[in-house]
Design an enzyme around this catalytic site. Sequence first.
Site, mmCIF file in Angstrom:
data_model
loop_
_atom_site.group_PDB
_atom_site.id
_atom_site.type_symbol
_atom_site.label_atom_id
_atom_site.label_comp_id
_atom_site.label_asym_id
_atom_site.label_seq_id
_atom_site.Cartn_x
_atom_site.Cartn_y
_atom_site.Cartn_z
ATOM 1 C CG ASP A 1 -1.660 1.251 1.457
ATOM 2 O OD1 ASP A 1 -2.359 1.680 0.519
ATOM 3 O OD2 ASP A 1 -1.558 1.831 2.562
ATOM 4 C CE LYS B 1 -5.465 -0.699 -1.443
ATOM 5 N NZ LYS B 1 -4.495 -0.088 -0.508
ATOM 6 C CB THR C 1 -2.410 2.706 -3.864
ATOM 7 O OG1 THR C 1 -2.840 3.949 -3.315
ATOM 8 C CG2 THR C 1 -2.297 2.866 -5.381
#
Length: 291
Positions: free
Chosen positions: A9, A213, A43
């Site tokens: 991240d 994600k 991200t």
Amino acid sequence: MTVKLIAIDLDGTLLSAHTHVSETNIQAIRTAQQEGILVTIATGREHGNVREILQASGLQTPVISSNGSVIHDEQKKQLFALPLDRQAANEVLQWLESNEYYYQVHSDRGIYTVNNSHQLLAMEVDRLLSTDPDPSLLKMLEAMQFHHENAGFLRISSFTEIPDQADLYNVMALSLDSEKLQIGRDKFSNRDDMTMVISGSHNFEMEHKQASKGFALQRLAEHFNIAIEDTMAIGDNYNDVSMLQIAGKGVAMGNADLEVQSYADEVTKNNEEDGVAHAIYKAMGMTIPSV
């Protein structure tokens, strides 16, 4: 386990509070790449914005952007995308505009935002300061103004100006007013045609129902013929939980909320202490080099 793919991240993880990547973290990523480990950024930010950060850091990696809605390889070729249903996205945007929320829209053409968005935040701060003279509100407003003026947004007066042909991947709404923020979160938290995720204490984001994600990490691993058991994910916020859970090893940052840390297999140092570098070197069986 043998780590073959590491997903990292950005905000609160790889980036410091000053939004830069430290030399220690940069060297750790390069060392992993030299050892044959694939490193990807995962991200909530938009793809083009991520490339600017990577270029400034001298790094080249695949990018999972917009909270897993889009995947690009190292050469910026799009590998996968899950755009929002346009009608559903327009319903969200119309409500946000009608209720005077700041918002950004990630698309295949860049980031759209309305011309008066910063003024909306300034009005919120003025109202809040009348009852709570918290100087941190002004600091947040100044930081957002700087970001707004330097991020290269596509300016519009209304969402209706976004071209019909544009693919929309993520709608991020933000409010510094906790009551207003909660109203927005409650409004969209139970929709069955899209997912709401939270990546910061003042926002909520809407994306495709299947986008996350974790899902994107799995798709990227499959693309490179890497078993999900041989992956590691590093993150600090609630939008990172899906990849912390699905990865072979989930690593939470020391600055993450305790609830987020509870989903991880281990906790590293915080983002001001090069927690990413510590996690990477540990996974490779190495000691972090002394400066």
